[in-house]
Write a protein that holds these residues in place. Sequence first.
Motif, PDB file in Angstrom:
ATOM      1  N   THR A   1       6.925  11.692  14.241  1.00  0.00           N
ATOM      2  CA  THR A   1       5.528  11.291  14.479  1.00  0.00           C
ATOM      3  C   THR A   1       5.269   9.902  13.913  1.00  0.00           C
ATOM      4  O   THR A   1       4.636   9.055  14.551  1.00  0.00           O
ATOM      5  CB  THR A   1       4.563  12.300  13.842  1.00  0.00           C
ATOM      6  OG1 THR A   1       4.726  13.570  14.479  1.00  0.00           O
ATOM      7  CG2 THR A   1       3.111  11.852  13.997  1.00  0.00           C
ATOM      8  N   PHE A   2       5.771   9.662  12.719  1.00  0.00           N
ATOM      9  CA  PHE A   2       5.581   8.373  12.061  1.00  0.00           C
ATOM     10  C   PHE A   2       6.331   7.262  12.799  1.00  0.00           C
ATOM     11  O   PHE A   2       5.754   6.218  13.140  1.00  0.00           O
ATOM     12  CB  PHE A   2       6.072   8.467  10.614  1.00  0.00           C
ATOM     13  CG  PHE A   2       5.805   7.240   9.783  1.00  0.00           C
ATOM     14  CD1 PHE A   2       4.635   7.125   9.050  1.00  0.00           C
ATOM     15  CD2 PHE A   2       6.731   6.200   9.709  1.00  0.00           C
ATOM     16  CE1 PHE A   2       4.384   6.008   8.275  1.00  0.00           C
ATOM     17  CE2 PHE A   2       6.493   5.079   8.939  1.00  0.00           C
ATOM     18  CZ  PHE A   2       5.313   4.979   8.223  1.00  0.00           C
TER      19      PHE A   2
ATOM     20  N   THR B   1       0.844  -1.193   0.000  1.00  0.00           N
ATOM     21  CA  THR B   1       0.000   0.000   0.000  1.00  0.00           C
ATOM     22  C   THR B   1       0.880   1.244   0.000  1.00  0.00           C
ATOM     23  O   THR B   1       1.883   1.296   0.725  1.00  0.00           O
ATOM     24  CB  THR B   1      -0.914   0.049   1.242  1.00  0.00           C
ATOM     25  OG1 THR B   1      -1.776  -1.086   1.242  1.00  0.00           O
ATOM     26  CG2 THR B   1      -1.770   1.314   1.250  1.00  0.00           C
ATOM     27  N   VAL B   2       0.499   2.242  -0.810  1.00  0.00           N
ATOM     28  CA  VAL B   2       1.162   3.534  -0.778  1.00  0.00           C
ATOM     29  C   VAL B   2       0.135   4.588  -0.351  1.00  0.00           C
ATOM     30  O   VAL B   2      -0.983   4.628  -0.870  1.00  0.00           O
ATOM     31  CB  VAL B   2       1.805   3.895  -2.134  1.00  0.00           C
ATOM     32  CG1 VAL B   2       0.798   3.860  -3.272  1.00  0.00           C
ATOM     33  CG2 VAL B   2       2.489   5.254  -2.067  1.00  0.00           C
ATOM     34  N   LEU B   3       0.507   5.387   0.629  1.00  0.00           N
ATOM     35  CA  LEU B   3      -0.333   6.459   1.145  1.00  0.00           C
ATOM     36  C   LEU B   3       0.266   7.794   0.730  1.00  0.00           C
ATOM     37  O   LEU B   3       1.470   8.013   0.851  1.00  0.00           O
ATOM     38  CB  LEU B   3      -0.433   6.371   2.669  1.00  0.00           C
ATOM     39  CG  LEU B   3      -0.937   5.043   3.250  1.00  0.00           C
ATOM     40  CD1 LEU B   3      -0.841   5.061   4.773  1.00  0.00           C
ATOM     41  CD2 LEU B   3      -2.370   4.773   2.809  1.00  0.00           C
ATOM     42  N   ILE B   4      -0.592   8.701   0.259  1.00  0.00           N
ATOM     43  CA  ILE B   4      -0.148   9.993  -0.263  1.00  0.00           C
ATOM     44  C   ILE B   4      -0.714  11.118   0.603  1.00  0.00           C
ATOM     45  O   ILE B   4      -1.918  11.139   0.906  1.00  0.00           O
ATOM     46  CB  ILE B   4      -0.614  10.195  -1.720  1.00  0.00           C
ATOM     47  CG1 ILE B   4      -0.167   9.022  -2.605  1.00  0.00           C
ATOM     48  CG2 ILE B   4      -0.116  11.527  -2.265  1.00  0.00           C
ATOM     49  CD1 ILE B   4       1.315   8.910  -2.796  1.00  0.00           C
ATOM     50  N   ASP B   5       0.130  12.059   0.969  1.00  0.00           N
ATOM     51  CA  ASP B   5      -0.288  13.222   1.745  1.00  0.00           C
ATOM     52  C   ASP B   5      -1.207  14.100   0.901  1.00  0.00           C
ATOM     53  O   ASP B   5      -0.841  14.529  -0.201  1.00  0.00           O
ATOM     54  CB  ASP B   5       0.958  14.003   2.170  1.00  0.00           C
ATOM     55  CG  ASP B   5       0.666  15.106   3.169  1.00  0.00           C
ATOM     56  OD1 ASP B   5      -0.523  15.468   3.358  1.00  0.00           O
ATOM     57  OD2 ASP B   5       1.627  15.630   3.759  1.00  0.00           O
TER      58      ASP B   5
ATOM     59  N   VAL C   1      -4.340  10.412   2.144  1.00  0.00           N
ATOM     60  CA  VAL C   1      -4.652  10.586   3.564  1.00  0.00           C
ATOM     61  C   VAL C   1      -4.330  12.018   3.992  1.00  0.00           C
ATOM     62  O   VAL C   1      -3.558  12.721   3.341  1.00  0.00           O
ATOM     63  CB  VAL C   1      -3.872   9.590   4.454  1.00  0.00           C
ATOM     64  CG1 VAL C   1      -4.280   8.167   4.163  1.00  0.00           C
ATOM     65  CG2 VAL C   1      -2.363   9.769   4.279  1.00  0.00           C
ATOM     66  N   ASP C   2      -4.907  12.410   5.096  1.00  0.00           N
ATOM     67  CA  ASP C   2      -4.775  13.782   5.575  1.00  0.00           C
ATOM     68  C   ASP C   2      -3.558  13.926   6.490  1.00  0.00           C
ATOM     69  O   ASP C   2      -3.681  14.129   7.697  1.00  0.00           O
ATOM     70  CB  ASP C   2      -6.050  14.193   6.318  1.00  0.00           C
ATOM     71  CG  ASP C   2      -6.113  15.686   6.566  1.00  0.00           C
ATOM     72  OD1 ASP C   2      -5.355  16.432   5.905  1.00  0.00           O
ATOM     73  OD2 ASP C   2      -6.922  16.109   7.409  1.00  0.00           O
ATOM     74  N   GLY C   3      -2.373  13.782   5.913  1.00  0.00           N
ATOM     75  CA  GLY C   3      -1.147  14.019   6.649  1.00  0.00           C
ATOM     76  C   GLY C   3      -0.631  12.806   7.409  1.00  0.00           C
ATOM     77  O   GLY C   3      -1.192  11.711   7.369  1.00  0.00           O
TER      78      GLY C   3
ATOM     79  N   ALA D   1      -1.935   8.905   8.315  1.00  0.00           N
ATOM     80  CA  ALA D   1      -1.183   7.767   7.784  1.00  0.00           C
ATOM     81  C   ALA D   1      -0.892   6.763   8.889  1.00  0.00           C
ATOM     82  O   ALA D   1      -1.038   5.548   8.708  1.00  0.00           O
ATOM     83  CB  ALA D   1       0.122   8.247   7.149  1.00  0.00           C
ATOM     84  N   VAL D   2      -0.491   7.256  10.050  1.00  0.00           N
ATOM     85  CA  VAL D   2      -0.213   6.381  11.190  1.00  0.00           C
ATOM     86  C   VAL D   2      -1.476   5.621  11.592  1.00  0.00           C
ATOM     87  O   VAL D   2      -1.443   4.403  11.819  1.00  0.00           O
ATOM     88  CB  VAL D   2       0.328   7.202  12.378  1.00  0.00           C
ATOM     89  CG1 VAL D   2       0.357   6.353  13.648  1.00  0.00           C
ATOM     90  CG2 VAL D   2       1.714   7.742  12.061  1.00  0.00           C
ATOM     91  N   GLU D   3      -2.598   6.313  11.659  1.00  0.00           N
ATOM     92  CA  GLU D   3      -3.863   5.673  12.037  1.00  0.00           C
ATOM     93  C   GLU D   3      -4.246   4.602  11.020  1.00  0.00           C
ATOM     94  O   GLU D   3      -4.712   3.519  11.388  1.00  0.00           O
ATOM     95  CB  GLU D   3      -4.957   6.721  12.166  1.00  0.00           C
ATOM     96  CG  GLU D   3      -4.769   7.663  13.357  1.00  0.00           C
ATOM     97  CD  GLU D   3      -5.803   8.776  13.386  1.00  0.00           C
ATOM     98  OE1 GLU D   3      -6.594   8.888  12.412  1.00  0.00           O
ATOM     99  OE2 GLU D   3      -5.822   9.540  14.371  1.00  0.00           O
TER     100      GLU D   3
END
Length: 423
Positions: free
Chosen positions: A361-362, A269-273, A330-332, A336-338
């Motif tokens: 944070t990450f 999975t790739v998550l984008i800000d 995702v919203d920042g 992303a962590v959630e």
Amino acid sequence: MENITAEYMAQQLELMGEKALRAARELALLSADAKVKMLNSMADAVEAAMPEILQANAADMNNAVANDLSSAMQDRLRLDEGRIKTMADGLRTVAQQSDPAGKVISSFTRPNGLVINKVTVPLGVIGIIYEARPNVTVDAAGICLKAGNAVILRGGKEAFNSNIALAAALDRGGQAAGLIAGAVQIVPWTEREAVQIMLKMDKYLSVIIPRGGEGLIRTVVAGATMPVIKHYKGVCHAYLDKSCDLESALKILINGKCQRPGVCNALETVLIDRAAADVLVPAVFKTLCENKVTVFGDEEFRKYAPDAEVLAEEQLFNEYLDLRISAKVVDGVTAAVEHINFYGSHHSEMISAEDAAAVETFLNGVDSAVVYANASTRFTDGGEFGMGAEIGISTDKLHARGPMGVDELVTYKYIVRGNGQVR
């Protein structure tokens, strides 16, 4: 052997368990130098047996093609001279490492004069159940032996011929250097009943370790009467923050997804800000497509990459083990962590970011065995961590987590010395 009954297997496994337990007690007293000699001899024997091993593996590969095994499974199964040499070198690397048993973790003296030492000791007998990974036969045998443990190996039917050939080479090399009978044994049948019998052998097995698909791991966890160290699936994530260096991020992304897609530390999975989605999404989609990756994007991802396939929510739990990937905006970093903590498998995750606060944070927020900042998840590997070989990647929290080498195959006991104290 044909027409093997469950009763026969139970009898033979009982004998193997007794033999392994006797061997484990002797191994616990073995000198570090003796173990080094055995491991190096086993490595030499594996290399010397390369023609026989390749011939056995060719038979397994022919069966894999005939049975239409997935490309990922075939990749895990396939051996060549380079992979066999790597296995042998892994044994030599393990041999050179410091002995994990007999180390004093802590020492203190009580007011009454009792001297209490906390000392590492082998686990005992380890059972390992694995699927189409013949390298596990060598890696597991070497690591268990180095830590002073006996091991009973049960490989999958896909790699049966390869496993038998590798085990025979290990036995020849070990015996030439004084290996204790029963220290390394392999179950010589592919019947599933053998697994069910092993899961009830808590009289002999101190712990059991499954390596394979989700179905195998769930079966072991549900049926085992001894502790289980799980090597669960790898739903690994990459998060691209708005502060990322795009060129570096894309390089890491492609390495994580494409270098070897059929392994547990490959990206799924790739998550984008969201704050940089208009720039990041088109670049990510274009690069993945150029590398023949099928991208499944959520609604917002597809605003910037309309040719992406539609992503269903259940796919966010997928371990594709193939050139496919889920993509979501995702919203920042907090979001992303959630996301990762909910959909992930607690294996390996990475952030690409130049913002130090986002990185911290990450790294501190993600609940996975291994977390990376600006580096590929493909480094989650015993060899890359300097362990030589590995038992696997544990996604558990107790006893062992992440790549498991020799240091993860010991426990401890307290040794107390006195001079007549009574309570």
